[in-house]
Design a protein around this motif. Structure first.
Motif, mmCIF file in Angstrom:
data_model
loop_
_atom_site.group_PDB
_atom_site.id
_atom_site.type_symbol
_atom_site.label_atom_id
_atom_site.label_comp_id
_atom_site.label_asym_id
_atom_site.label_seq_id
_atom_site.Cartn_x
_atom_site.Cartn_y
_atom_site.Cartn_z
ATOM 1 N N LYS A 127 1.480 1.892 -7.263
ATOM 2 C CA LYS A 127 2.593 1.279 -7.980
ATOM 3 C C LYS A 127 2.344 1.551 -9.452
ATOM 4 O O LYS A 127 1.192 1.556 -9.896
ATOM 5 C CB LYS A 127 2.572 -0.229 -7.706
ATOM 6 N N THR A 159 10.723 -2.128 -6.725
ATOM 7 C CA THR A 159 9.530 -1.529 -7.318
ATOM 8 C C THR A 159 9.361 -0.137 -6.720
ATOM 9 O O THR A 159 9.591 0.059 -5.524
ATOM 10 C CB THR A 159 8.287 -2.377 -7.009
ATOM 11 N N ILE A 160 8.970 0.786 -7.567
ATOM 12 C CA ILE A 160 8.742 2.150 -7.080
ATOM 13 C C ILE A 160 7.316 2.221 -6.545
ATOM 14 O O ILE A 160 6.349 1.941 -7.281
ATOM 15 C CB ILE A 160 8.947 3.170 -8.207
ATOM 16 N N TYR A 161 7.210 2.576 -5.290
ATOM 17 C CA TYR A 161 5.899 2.747 -4.660
ATOM 18 C C TYR A 161 5.733 4.213 -4.275
ATOM 19 O O TYR A 161 6.692 4.909 -3.969
ATOM 20 C CB TYR A 161 5.789 1.902 -3.386
ATOM 21 N N THR A 162 4.478 4.643 -4.275
ATOM 22 C CA THR A 162 4.146 5.964 -3.760
ATOM 23 C C THR A 162 3.208 5.762 -2.579
ATOM 24 O O THR A 162 2.174 5.093 -2.727
ATOM 25 C CB THR A 162 3.456 6.808 -4.852
ATOM 26 N N GLN A 206 7.668 8.853 -2.511
ATOM 27 C CA GLN A 206 7.983 7.807 -3.478
ATOM 28 C C GLN A 206 9.154 6.991 -2.928
ATOM 29 O O GLN A 206 10.097 7.564 -2.360
ATOM 30 C CB GLN A 206 8.377 8.457 -4.798
ATOM 31 N N HIS A 207 9.077 5.687 -3.092
ATOM 32 C CA HIS A 207 10.126 4.859 -2.510
ATOM 33 C C HIS A 207 10.369 3.645 -3.408
ATOM 34 O O HIS A 207 9.432 3.014 -3.891
ATOM 35 C CB HIS A 207 9.695 4.397 -1.111
ATOM 36 N N LEU A 208 11.655 3.339 -3.604
ATOM 37 C CA LEU A 208 12.028 2.164 -4.397
ATOM 38 C C LEU A 208 12.458 1.072 -3.425
ATOM 39 O O LEU A 208 13.419 1.244 -2.668
ATOM 40 C CB LEU A 208 13.183 2.531 -5.346
#
Lengths: 164, 1096
Positions: B471, B502-505, B526-528
Motif C-alpha cells: 500500500k 485504497t490502492i493495493y498492489t 494493482q487494485h483500488l
C-alpha cells in the motif's frame, strides 16, 4: 570471397593445435585424391577451351561443397566448442555452392554441357583418424582458396572473350 | 659326461653345418670322431656303471640314468634290480630306466653291466631326496594381441592333472621385443594346481604400441610340490611365440586417437619404409628411438592436457608427414551439488555441477546416466559441447504412486567413471512454477478475491501460498494461506482487512505445504478498493470575524484513511436553541464557510460526504468565553518544533485547541490549529510553514461545555535570528563635553527575534578617515555601553572633549545575534571662553608691542636713520639683522602683519601621556613648551613655508610611535591652510614609516631618507618645505653620514621651529648659505627659530 578463403584457412589452422597453428605452417605434400588440385601449369590452363575450363571449375567446386560439409562434420567432433570455425565452414560451403550455381549458369548460357553431379567422396573417408581429419580439412580449406583464385582467373578470361 | 658332450657337440655342428661345409673338410671331422671313440675305449678300462641320477617331471615316474662303465658302448646290457617291496629286476639295453616313484626312504639299486661277457656291478642307494623334479616345459596354447589397447593375451595349460593338488606353481614369463629379442618384461605369476588341467590367462599391456615391433613371449614353470622332498628345478623355457602386425591400412603412426590421462607416459611409433627425419609433439621435437627397419618411436613423459582438438604428434619423412592425435584429459569429476526437485509433480528435474573440466570434448566428453534404482529406469545426458562450470540438468518422468526416489548419477568418459547418489522424497522437493493469470476482484470495500493459475499435479498435497500486499506509504504486508492442491487448475483466495478506497498492489507465490522452495513471485496486480462512508467528521475550528458578527468556520480535509473515498462536498449547520442555519453541498476544495449569526451561542456541525455517504458530524461551539487574566508569553522553538505546556485544568471538559498564526498578519488570523485531548498538558506544534526569524502567535484555547476560552497567548519563534536592520538613532543634543542620543524601535518583522538589548559604541574619529576599524576588534579606545533596559530610548554620553569629532555606533541584538550597525559622526561644541582668551591676548600683546615700537622709533628716528639708513651706508656696520633679531626677540608683534588673510588657527594635542594643556592658536603657545630642551636628537631641519588656509580639516593623526610623549595624540587643525609640499615625492613617502605617513601630512613629507637627495634638494627644500614641527624627531636621524649635518655633534643640532612661524613669513626664509644653523642647546626655542645665521 578470396579474402574469406584465407580467413577460413587461418581460422581452421588455429583450431587444430600445433604445429598446424604455428605461424607459417604449410604442408603442400598433403593432397586428397578425391579433390582435384587447383594448381595447373599456366600453359595448359591457358590452352584449355572454355568448356573444359569451366567444367573443371564446376567439378572442383562440386567436390569442394561436399568436402566442406565433411570438414564441418569432422570439426563438430574435434572442436565442438568453436562456433566461429563451424560458422565459417558453413558459410564457405554456401559460397562454394553459390559459385557452383553461377558457373553452371554461365555454362548454360554458353550452351556447354554440364557434367552430372556425382558423389566425389564415396565411402572412403569415414573412420578416418583425427589426424587424417585435420589434414583433409587443411587440404580442403587450402584448395578452396586456390580454386577460388583460379575461378576468378577463369571468369576474368571468359569476360575478356565475351565482353558484355 | 665329457664324452657325451664331446660326442654331441660335433654332431650338432655337423647337423648345422653339413650342408655348407666344403667336402674337403670331411676328413677332419672323421678324424675327430675317431679320436672320441678311442677315448671311449680307454675309459672302459675304468670298470663299473656310475653316477646314477634320477629326475621326474610328474612325481610318478622317476627317470634314472647312469654312466656306463668305461670302455663299454653298444651292446652293453644292464640288469637293474631295485630293492623295494617287489624287489624287481629289469634287463635293459640303455643306460637309463623309468621306474615308478619309490616310497620314501633309502632304496638299493643294483646295476649289473654286461658287455662282451664282462660284468661289473654297481650298487646305488636311491632316496626321493636325491631325485630332481623338473617339470615339462609349458606349452603356450595361444598368444593374441589387442592392438587397440596394446595388450598381449597369453593362454597356457598347467597340466595340473598329473600333479598332486594344492601344489604351488610359479610361472615365469618373458616378453621380448624386436628381431633382436630385447628383453622387455620378465614377470612371475603364481598359481595353485587343483588336480585338473587348467588353462591360465595372462595379459600384458605394452608401453609401446604392439604395431611398432614384433613381440616374443616364452614361459617356464617351477612346481613347488609339498609332498615331494627332492630337489625342485625350473622347467625349460617354452618355445617362443610371437606377435607382429600386418599393415592393413595406410595408417603409419600408432597409437591413433588415444585418450590418456594427463601426466601419463606414452610411446608413439611410426611404421615407415622411408627414413624418418623428425618427430614432434605439438611444436616440440622429440628424440627418435630406432626400431626394426626404418621404424622409429618417441617416448613422451608426463603429457600435458590437450586442447579441444587434441595434441598432434607428427613424424616427418623426406616427402610426407605422418601423424596421430592424442587426447590427454581427466576422468570425470564426481558430480557435485546433485539436486532433484519437481516443479509440477509430473517430472523430476535433476541438476548437478560437473566439477573439474575433463578437457575432453565431442565424442570423448562425459556421458551421464541418471539411474533410479526402485523403478530401474534411467535417463542419459550427453553434453558434447565444451564443458563449463554451469549446471547440467535432465528430466526424469515421475513414476505414478512413487514418492521416494533413489537416484544414482553416473558419469563416465574414456578415462574413467564416477557417481553421485541422492535419495529423495519428491513430495518434499516441490518448487512450483510461477503463478500465472493472476487477477483481483472486489468483494466489498474491505475485501477482495485473488485468482491465479498454477500448472502441475498438486492434487495430493496442500499448497502454501504467500500474498504480498503493498500500500502506498505503508509497510508491505505478507499473508500466508494454505489451500488444497489441484491438478492444473485455477486457485482463488479471499483477502480481507483492507482499507476502503485504497490502492493495493498484490503479488503471490506458492510452495508445497511442507515448504521447500518458493516459486517466483507472480506478476503484480494493482487494485483500488471500493469506497465506504467517511469514518470521521472533519477537524473543525471557528473564528469570529473582526466585527464580531460573522462566524468563520474552518475545517481540515479528511485524511485518506478516514475519508474512505473521494470527498465530494461538506454540509455545515449552525444550530442554537431557537434556530438552525445550514450551508449544504459546499464543494470539496473549499474548507471554510462564513455564517452571519445574531448571537454567539451556537453549535456548529460539519459533515463530509463522498459517493457512498456522509461522515458523522463534527461539532464545535461558537462561544468565546472571556478570560481577563491573560498575558503574552514568549517561547522559542527547538528545531522545527515549538513545545507548549500548561497546567491541567479540570474545567476543561472537551479538549484543548492550539491555534497559531503569523503575528504580523491582521486579525482574524489563522494559519492552522491543533486539537489535543483534555487530559494533555502539552502540545508540540510542528508545521512546514514555520520559518526561522518569523514571529508567530500561539493561542491556547480550553474547551468547556458552552464554548472555548482563550487560556494563554504566546508569541514565539521557531529559531531566533539576528536583526536585519540597525536601530534608527539621532543626536538630540551636543555640548562641549556630552552628546545625547535617541533611537527608535525596530519593527518586529526586521527584528527576527526577541530584542535583548542594544550595544552603543563611541570613539573619537572622523568621517572621512579611511581607517574605520571594526568595532569588535577589542580596541581599547572604543567605549561600549550595553543597554539591556529595552524601555530606555535615549543615552547621554558625558565626559567628552569639546570640539572633537566622535564616531557613534548603535546595534541591536537578539539571542540570534547582533544586528547591523548604524554609525554617526558628531563634533562636540568648542569651549567659547578659552577661544576668546586665545584670540584676545595675542591681539593685545601685539598692539602694545606695536605702540611701544612706534614710539621708540619716533623718538630715536635721527639715530635710527644714522644707524640704519645713513646716506652712505657702511656695510660693516650694518646691524640690520641684529636689529631684526633684537626686534624679534621676545616679540611677536610682527606676526600680526601676516595674520590678516588668515583666521585663527587651533592646534590641539590630545591624549598625550602627560596631560597637555589644550593648545589653541599656535601663535600663542609654541611647541617650545612641549619640546624639552634635552631633545638632543633633534637635528636642524629645513625650514618650511607655512601657509595655513581656512578650510577645516578633520584628521585623525596618530602620533609617531617614537614620539617622546609615548602615547597617541590627536591633533585637529581647524582653519589651517594646506601645507603639503609640492616637491614631496610619493617615493619618498613610501620610504617613510607608514605610521608617519598616515598621520599629519605636512610634517611627514620630508625628504629625509636619502642623503644624496637631501643634499641635492636642500635648497629647494629650504625654500619650499612646509611646516615641520615636533613630530617624528627620530626620522631626522635617518640622514646619512654624508650629509653635512650628520657630522654635527648633538650639541650642534639646531632646534626647529614651530608652526607659529606662520605669523612671520620673513623669518622663515632660509639662509642662502649652506651652513647649517647651529644651536647652542639641544632643544629649540622660539628665538632659535629665527636664527638664520650662526652667531652673527
Amino acid at each position: 570471397m578470396q579474402k574469406n578463403t584465407s580467413t577460413l584457412l587461418q581460422t581452421y589452422l588455429q583450431h587444430q593445435g600445433s604445429p598446424f597453428s604455428d605461424p607459417g605452417f604449410s604442408a603442400p605434400e598433403l593432397q586428397l585424391s578425391s579433390l582435384p588440385p587447383a594448381a595447373v601449369p599456366f600453359k595448359i590452363w591457358h590452352a584449355l577451351d572454355d568448356g573444359e575450363r569451366l567444367s573443371r571449375a564446376q567439378g572442383a567446386f562440386l567436390a569442394l561443397t561436399q568436402h566442406l560439409q565433411l570438414v564441418g562434420d569432422d570439426q563438430s567432433d574435434l572442436n565442438p566448442g568453436s562456433p566461429v570455425l563451424l560458422a565459417q565452414l558453413g558459410v564457405a560451403r554456401l559460397r562454394a555452392q553459390g559459385l557452383l550455381g553461377n558457373v553452371a549458369a554461365i555454362m548454360n548460357a554458353l550452351g556447354l554441357p554440364i557434367p552430372p553431379e556425382e558423389d566425389t567422396l564415396g565411402v572412403v573417408p569415414f573412420g578416418a583418424s583425427a589426424f587424417e581429419r585435420k589434414c583433409r580439412g587443411y587440404v580442403v580449406t587450402r584448395e578452396y582458396g586456390h580454386w577460388t583464385d583460379r575461378a576468378v582467373r577463369d571468369l576474368a578470361l571468359l569476360k575478356t572473350k565475351y565482353p558484355a | 659326461m665329457n664324452v657325451f658332450l664331446c660326442w654331441r657337440q660335433p654332431s650338432w655342428m655337423v647337423g648345422r653345418k653339413r650342408m655348407r661345409l666344403p667336402a674337403n673338410f670331411q676328413w677332419l671331422l672323421a678324424t675327430f670322431i675317431l679320436l672320441c671313440l678311442l677315448s671311449q675305449v680307454n675309459s672302459q678300462r675304468k670298470g663299473t656303471p656310475r653316477d646314477l641320477k634320477c629326475t621326474t617331471d610328474n612325481l610318478q615316474i622317476w627317470d634314472c640314468s647312469w654312466k656306463a662303465p668305461l670302455g663299454t658302448g653298444h651292446g652293453t646290457i644292464y640288469q637293474v634290480c631295485i630293492d623295494d617291496r617287489s624287489h624287481s629286476c629289469h634287463q635293459l639295453e640303455k643306460a637309463n630306466i623309468k621306474i615308478p616313484a619309490l616310497s620314501p626312504g633309502d632304496h638299493e639299486i643294483t646295476i649289473n653291466s654286461l658287455h662282451d661277457f664282462e660284468s661289473s656291478i654297481s650298487t646305488f642307494i636311491l632316496n626321493e631326496k636325491n631325485v630332481s623334479l623338473i617339470p615339462e616345459s609349458p606349452e603356450i596354447l595361444n598368444l593374441s594381441a589387442d592392438f587397440s589397447t596394446s595388450t598381449l593375451h597369453l593362454m597356457w595349460n598347467d597340466k595340473g592333472s598329473i600333479f598332486p593338488q594344492h601344489s604351488n606353481v610359479i610361472w615365469e614369463i618373458k616378453v621380448l621385443r624386436k628381431d633382436s629379442m630385447e628383453l622387455i618384461e620378465l614377470v612371475t605369476f603364481n598359481t595353485t594346481l587343483n588336480g585338473r588341467d587348467t588353462v591360465h590367462h595372462w595379459s600384458w599391456a605394452s608401453d609401446m604400441p604392439l604395431e611398432c615391433a614384433i613381440h616374443h613371449v616364452r614361459i617356464r614353470c617351477y612346481i613347488d610340490s609339498l609332498h615331494f622332498s627332492g630337489h625342485k628345478e625350473w622347467s625349460n623355457w617354452s618355445p617362443v611365440k610371437n606377435i607382429s602386425w600386418t599393415p592393413d591400412s595406410q595408417t603409419k603412426v600408432f597409437p591413433q586417437d588415444n585418450v590418456v590421462l594427463v601426466g601419463s607416459d606414452i610411446t608413439f611409433c611410426c611404421i615407415s619404409q622411408e627414413k624418418v627425419l623428425l618427430a614432434q609433439i605439438g611444436s616440440k621435437n622429440c628424440p627418435l628411438i630406432h626400431l626394426d627397419g626404418e621404424n622409429v618411436a618417441i617416448k613422451i613423459h608426463n603429457i600435458s592436457v590437450s586442447e579441444n582438438s587434441g595434441t598432434n604428434v607428427i613424424f616427418t619423412t623426406e616427402d610426407y608427414i605422418y601423424g596421430t592425435v592424442i587426447f590427454a584429459g581427466y576422468p570425470p569429476d564426481v558430480p557435485q551439488k546433485l539436486n532433484c526437485e519437481t516443479h509440477d509433480l509430473e517430472k523430476i528435474v535433476c541438476s548437478w555441477n560437473p566439477g573439474r573440466p575433463t578437457a575432453l570434448v565431442g565424442p570423448r566428453s562425459t556421458n551421464y546416466t541418471l539411474f533410479e534404482s526402485f523403478s530401474g529406469k534411467y535417463v542419459t545426458f550427453k553434453n558434447a559441447e565444451v564443458p563449463t562450470n554451469e549446471s547440467y540438468w535432465v528430466f526424469f518422468e515421475m513414476i505414478p504412486n512413487q514418492e521416494i526416489y533413489n537416484f544414482t548419477l553416473n558419469a563416465h568418459n574414456p578415462l574413467g567413471r564416477s557417481e553421485s547418489t541422492m535419495l529423495v522424497n519428491i513430495t518434499e522437493r516441490v518448487s512450483p512454477h510461477t503463478p500465472t493469470s493472476f487477477r483481483v476482484k472486489d468483494i466489498n470495500s474491505k475485501a477482495v478475491t485473488l485468482f491465479w493459475r498454477l500448472s502441475g499435479n498438486f492434487a495430493k498435497i496442500n499448497l502454501l501460498c504467500q500474498i504480498k500486499i503493498n500500500k502506498a506509504n505503508s509497510k508491505q504486508e505478507l499473508r500466508n494461506i494454505t489451500i488444497k492442491g489441484l491438478k492444473n487448475s485455477s486457485y482463488r483466495v479471499a483477502v480481507d482487512k483492507l482499507n476502503p478506497y485504497t490502492i493495493y498492489t498484490f503479488r503471490i507465490r506458492c510452495s508445497s505445504h511442507t515448504h521447500w522452495k518458493w516459486s517466483k513471485w507472480s506478476n503484480e496486480k494493482q487494485h483500488l478498493t471500493t469506497e465506504a462512508t467517511p469514518s470521521k467528521g472533519p477537524d473543525t475550528w471557528r473564528e469570529w470575524s473582526s466585527d464580531g458578527k460573522n462566524l468563520i468556520i474552518y475545517w481540515k480535509p479528511l485524511p485518506i484513511n478516514e475519508a474512505n473515498g473521494k470527498i465530494l462536498s461538506y454540509n455545515v449547520s449552525c444550530s442554537s436553541d431557537e434556530e438552525t442555519q445550514s450551508l449544504s453541498e459546499i464543494p470539496d476544495p473549499q474548507h471554510k464557510a462564513e455564517i452571519r449569526l445574531d448571537k454567539n451561542d451556537y453549535i456548529i456541525s460539519v459533515v463530509a460526504k463522498n459517493s457512498v455517504g456522509s461522515s458523522p458530524p463534527s461539532k464545535i461551539a461558537s462561544m468565546e468565553i472571556p478570560n481577563d487574566d491573560l498575558r503574552v508569553e514568549q517561547v522559542v522553538g527547538m528545531g522545527k518544533r515549538i513545545l507548549l505546556t500548561w497546567h491541567a485544568d479540570p474545567n476543561m471538559t472537551c479538549d484543548y485547541v492550539v491555534k497559531w498564526c503569523n503575528s504580523s498578519r491582521s486579525e482574524p488570523c489563522l494559519m492552522d490549529w491543533k486539537k489535543v485531548p483534555s487530559n494533555s498538558t502539552e502540545a508540540v506544534i510542528e508545521s512546514d510553514q514555520f520559518r526561522p526569524g518569523v514571529r508567530y502567535s500561539f493561542f491556547l484555547y480550553g474547551c468547556r461545555n458552552q464554548g472555548y476560552q482563550l487560556l494563554r497567548s504566546i508569541i514565539g519563534y521557531i529559531e531566533e535570528l539576528a536583526p536585519i536592520v540597525a536601530p534608527n538613532f539621532t543626536v538630540e543634543d551636543t555640548s562641549a563635553d556630552s552628546i545625547l542620543v535617541k533611537w527608535e524601535d525596530i519593527p518586529v518583522e526586521e527584528l527576527r527575534g526577541f530584542l535583548r538589548g542594544y550595544l552603543f559604541y563611541f570613539e573619537k574619529g572622523e568621517r572621512d578617515t579611511s581607517k574605520v576599524r571594526g568595532l569588535d576588534s577589542g580596541r581599547s579606545d572604543i567605549k561600549v555601553k550595553n543597554i539591556t533596559d529595552l524601555s530606555q530610548k535615549t543615552l547621554r554620553i558625558a565626559d567628552l572633549q569639546g570640539k572633537t569629532s566622535y564616531h557613534l555606533v548603535l546595534r541591536a541584538y537578539t539571542d540570534g545575534g547582533l544586528g547591523p550597525e548604524k554609525s554617526m559622526f558628531v563634533v562636540t561644541k568648542e569651549n567659547s571662553v578659552g577661544l576668546i582668551i586665545a584670540i584676545l591676548i595675542p591681539v593685545a600683546v601685539a598692539v602694545i608691542i606695536g605702540v611701544v615700537t612706534s614710539v621708540l622709533c619716533y623718538r630715536k628716528r635721527e639715530w635710527i636713520k644714522e644707524t640704519f639708513y645713513p646716506d652712505i651706508p657702511n656695510p660693516e656696520n650694518c646691524k640690520a639683522l641684529q636689529f631684526q633679531k633684537s626686534v624679534c626677540e621676545g616679540s611677536s608683534a610682527l606676526k600680526t602683519l601676516e595674520m590678516n588673510p588668515c583666521t585663527p588657527n587651533n592646534v590641539e594635542v590630545l591624549e598625550t601621556r602627560s596631560t597637555l594643556p589644550k593648545i589653541e592658536d599656535t601663535e600663542i603657545i609654541s611647541p617650545v613648551a612641549e619640546r624639552p630642551t634635552d631633545s638632543s636628537d633633534v637635528e636642524p631641519e629645513n625650514h618650511v613655508v607655512v601657509s595655513y588656509c581656512p578650510p577645516i580639516i578633520e584628521e585623525e593623526i596618530p602620533n609617531p610611535a617614537v614620539d617622546e610623549a609615548g602615547g597617541t595624540s590627536q591633533v585637529i587643525y581647524i582653519d589651517v591652510q594646506s601645507m603639503y609640499q609640492p616637491q614631496a615625492k610619493p617615493e619618498e613617502d613610501q620610504e617613510i614609516d607608514p605610521i608617519v605617513g598616515a598621520g599629519y601630512k605636512p610634517q611627514m613629507r620630508l625628504p629625509i631618507n636619502s642623503a644624496v637627495e637631501e643634499t641635492a634638494a636642500e635648497d629647494d627644500i629650504d625654500k619650499t618645505a612646509g611646516y615641520r614641527p615636533q613630530a617624528n624627531v627620530n626620522t631626522w636621524k635617518l640622514v646619512s653620514p654624508d650629509s653635512p649635518r650628520s657630522t654635527d655633534s648633538n650639541s650642534e643640532i639646531v632646534s626647529f621651529g614651530s608652526p607659529c612661524s606662520i605669523n612671520s613669513r620673513q623669518f622663515l626664509i632660509p639662509p642662502k648659505d649652506e651652513d647649517s644653523p647651529k644651536s647652542s642647546g639641544g632643544g629649540w626655542s622660539f628665538s632659535n627659530f629665527f636664527q638664520n645665521k650662526p652667531n652673527d
